[in-house]
Enzyme design. Structure first.
Site, short mmCIF file in Angstrom:
data_model
loop_
_atom_site.label_atom_id
_atom_site.label_comp_id
_atom_site.label_asym_id
_atom_site.label_seq_id
_atom_site.Cartn_x
_atom_site.Cartn_y
_atom_site.Cartn_z
N ARG A 167 0.86 -1.19 0.00
CA ARG A 167 0.00 0.00 0.00
C ARG A 167 0.89 1.23 0.00
O ARG A 167 1.02 1.91 1.00
CB ARG A 167 -0.90 -0.04 1.22
CG ARG A 167 -2.34 -0.37 0.93
CD ARG A 167 -2.59 -1.79 0.55
NE ARG A 167 -3.89 -1.93 -0.08
CZ ARG A 167 -5.04 -2.02 0.59
NH1 ARG A 167 -5.06 -2.00 1.89
NH2 ARG A 167 -6.18 -2.14 -0.06
N GLN B 296 -0.75 2.79 -6.24
CA GLN B 296 -2.21 3.01 -6.15
C GLN B 296 -2.95 2.66 -7.43
O GLN B 296 -4.03 2.07 -7.38
CB GLN B 296 -2.51 4.45 -5.75
CG GLN B 296 -2.46 4.61 -4.23
CD GLN B 296 -2.69 6.02 -3.77
OE1 GLN B 296 -2.83 6.94 -4.57
NE2 GLN B 296 -2.73 6.21 -2.46
N ASP C 136 -3.74 -1.00 -7.64
CA ASP C 136 -4.31 -1.60 -6.43
C ASP C 136 -5.68 -2.22 -6.71
O ASP C 136 -6.72 -1.58 -6.56
CB ASP C 136 -4.37 -0.53 -5.34
CG ASP C 136 -4.67 -1.13 -3.98
OD1 ASP C 136 -5.17 -2.28 -3.93
OD2 ASP C 136 -4.42 -0.46 -2.96
N SER D 144 -8.21 -2.44 -3.81
CA SER D 144 -8.95 -1.19 -3.58
C SER D 144 -10.02 -0.98 -4.64
O SER D 144 -11.15 -0.59 -4.32
CB SER D 144 -8.01 0.01 -3.57
OG SER D 144 -7.23 -0.01 -2.42
N TYR E 170 -3.01 -1.34 7.42
CA TYR E 170 -4.02 -2.35 7.76
C TYR E 170 -4.21 -2.42 9.28
O TYR E 170 -3.36 -1.97 10.04
CB TYR E 170 -3.56 -3.73 7.28
CG TYR E 170 -3.64 -3.93 5.79
CD1 TYR E 170 -4.87 -4.05 5.17
CD2 TYR E 170 -2.50 -4.03 5.03
CE1 TYR E 170 -4.95 -4.26 3.80
CE2 TYR E 170 -2.56 -4.24 3.66
CZ TYR E 170 -3.79 -4.36 3.05
OH TYR E 170 -3.88 -4.56 1.72
P1 NAD Z 1 -9.20 -4.32 4.91
O1 NAD Z 1 -10.11 -4.75 3.79
O2 NAD Z 1 -8.06 -5.19 5.29
O3 NAD Z 1 -10.12 -4.11 6.22
C1 NAD Z 1 -11.26 -3.28 6.21
C2 NAD Z 1 -11.28 -2.42 7.44
O4 NAD Z 1 -11.65 -3.21 8.58
C3 NAD Z 1 -9.96 -1.74 7.80
O5 NAD Z 1 -10.14 -0.35 7.81
C4 NAD Z 1 -9.64 -2.31 9.18
O6 NAD Z 1 -8.99 -1.37 10.01
C5 NAD Z 1 -11.02 -2.63 9.70
N1 NAD Z 1 -11.09 -3.56 10.84
C6 NAD Z 1 -10.33 -4.66 11.11
N2 NAD Z 1 -10.73 -5.23 12.27
C7 NAD Z 1 -11.76 -4.48 12.75
C8 NAD Z 1 -12.59 -4.56 13.90
N3 NAD Z 1 -12.43 -5.52 14.82
N4 NAD Z 1 -13.54 -3.61 14.07
C9 NAD Z 1 -13.71 -2.62 13.16
N5 NAD Z 1 -12.97 -2.50 12.05
C10 NAD Z 1 -11.99 -3.40 11.86
O7 NAD Z 1 -8.63 -2.88 4.66
P2 NAD Z 1 -8.61 -1.98 3.35
O8 NAD Z 1 -9.96 -1.45 3.10
O9 NAD Z 1 -7.99 -2.76 2.25
O10 NAD Z 1 -7.64 -0.75 3.70
C11 NAD Z 1 -7.11 -0.49 4.96
C12 NAD Z 1 -6.36 0.87 4.90
O11 NAD Z 1 -5.38 0.91 3.89
C13 NAD Z 1 -7.28 2.05 4.64
O12 NAD Z 1 -6.93 3.05 5.53
C14 NAD Z 1 -6.95 2.50 3.27
O13 NAD Z 1 -7.14 3.90 3.08
C15 NAD Z 1 -5.49 2.16 3.19
N6 NAD Z 1 -5.07 2.00 1.79
C16 NAD Z 1 -3.95 2.64 1.35
C17 NAD Z 1 -3.57 2.50 0.02
C18 NAD Z 1 -2.34 3.19 -0.51
O14 NAD Z 1 -1.80 4.04 0.14
N7 NAD Z 1 -1.86 2.79 -1.68
C19 NAD Z 1 -4.31 1.72 -0.84
C20 NAD Z 1 -5.44 1.07 -0.36
C21 NAD Z 1 -5.81 1.22 0.98
#
Ligand code: NAD
Length: 346
Positions: A90, A95, A98, A101, A195
């Site tokens: 990430r 991006q 990704d 995403s 994450y």
């Molecule tokens: P994911 O699909 O792994 O998880 C979904 C969400 O569930 C996450 O936000 C996680 O914190 C949350 N979660 C886990 N356990 C939980 C619990 N017990 N209760 C409540 N929530 C809980 O995550 P994702 O959607 O793939 O992305 C996570 C982060 O990565 C986000 O902040 C996103 O903005 C970031 N991200 C960054 C990039 C980048 O910089 N290139 C790209 C994609 C995502």
């Protein structure tokens, strides 16, 4: 560039559209991959498909390697250079590639539409001559990519939205979309690379105790919580579902990875009294045109990184290449998968 005949049919892209862009169409998978140096696919191949890949070719898809060790062993044996887009780091440079995403964006949007479709109430508030209709109350658990898209979509439809995530960074993102952040007296669970970290059973028990009243007070609960490479945490219990009002529903985006609701069954609607628990499966395929549009852009950006001056020459010092490579030249490069295979399969 060779495309398997009918590969785009489910997403309403005809063979002729690929030919118009200069691709050749081949009738079967075996013909399509016969001379290929690089093969791209959406889902992981089956073991039988992997056995028919040309030796030393490269393969790009979602592989989820730790969950399919038999497949990885075949890719290793056939000296396939395999890349799994679910391992993409990430970082900002990655991006545009990704795929997790881009597909999560589709899932978050579709989850709200399922909720709005199945709910026997309006989402927006209406003040009419026949009476005032209060807005639907939507709770989103997990505010990553899918969760944030769900919040934005539910807000556009006029619902009152509350959301919770274990990562403190999610608070401002949730608020910026016009939703309220549910404050729970729990410690943050920040993991690596943006994450969430793996949570103890004690943490999850306390979370369930605190979140229960929020679940019961909601018309639609959308759960998206995931921990990479682990079973999804259980956030919504059977008791909470039983306490929800008639007609309300839970849409569980984590149903395929174990379920955020203990009653979810992937691909099924479970009815508990008058409450529905919808365990969604492969939601991006329910909106194939734009899911494919976004995924193909992710793939072409990734392929651009594997090529230098028209030749396939991945630079393994590049953290994107190193991070996504699963097998190369008969070796397993993804350390957690290698450890699982060397340590004996579970
Ligand atoms: P994911 O699909 O792994 O998880 C979904 C969400 O569930 C996450 O936000 C996680 O914190 C949350 N979660 C886990 N356990 C939980 C619990 N017990 N209760 C409540 N929530 C809980 O995550 P994702 O959607 O793939 O992305 C996570 C982060 O990565 C986000 O902040 C996103 O903005 C970031 N991200 C960054 C990039 C980048 O910089 N290139 C790209 C994609 C995502």
């Amino acid at each position: 560039m060779v495309v398997q005949s009918g590969a785009g049919k489910g997403a309403l892209f005809a063979d002729g559209a690929y030919e118009a862009k200069g691709a050749r169409i081949k009738g079967s998978v075996s013909e399509a991959i016969a001379d290929a140096d690089v093969i791209c696919k959406v889902q992981a191949p089956t073991v039988a498909e992997a056995q028919s890949l040309p030796q030393n070719s490269a393969f790009v898809s979602f592989l989820q390697p730790a969950a399919d060790l038999d497949l990885i062993a075949v890719l290793q044996d056939r000296r396939i250079t395999s890349f799994s887009l679910d391992l993409l780091p990430r970082i900002s440079r990655a991006q545009a590639m990704d795929a997790l995403s881009s597909q999560a964006t589709v899932s978050g949007y579709r989850a709200v539409l399922i909720g709005a479709d199945r709910l026997p109430r309006f989402f927006p508030m209406f003040m009419t001559a026949a009476g005032t209709v209060p807005p639907a109350k939507v709770l989103v658990l997990g505010a990553g990519v899918a969760g944030l898209q769900a919040i934005a979509t539910a807000r556009r439809l006029g619902a009152v939205v509350r959301a919770y995530d274990v990562r403190p960074a999610a608070r401002d993102e949730v608020k910026s979309l016009g939703a309220a952040f549910v404050e729970l007296e729990l410690e943050a669970q920040e993991g690596q690379g943006g994450y969430a970290g793996e949570q103890s059973e004690d943490f999850l028990r306390r979370q369930r105790e605190l979140i229960g009243k929020e679940v019961v007070a909601s018309d639609v609960v959308i759960t998206t919580a995931a921990i990479p490479g682990r079973k999804a945490p259980v956030l919504v219990t059977a008791e909470m579902v039983e306490g929800m009002s008639p007609g309300s529903l839970v849409v569980d985006l984590a149903a395929e990875s174990g379920g955020n609701c203990e009653l979810s069954k992937p691909g099924e609607e479970v009815t508990v009294g008058d409450v529905i628990v919808h365990g969604v499966r492969n939601l991006p395929s329910s909106m194939p045109m734009h899911a494919s549009f976004l995924y193909s852009r992710n793939i072409s950006e990734f392929l651009g990184l594997l090529n230098h001056d028209g030749a396939f020459s991945p630079d393994f010092d590049d953290e994107i290449i190193a991070g996504t490579c699963v097998t190369y030249a008969g070796e397993i490069r993804h350390a957690p998968t290698r450890e699982l295979i060397e340590g004996g399969r579970p």
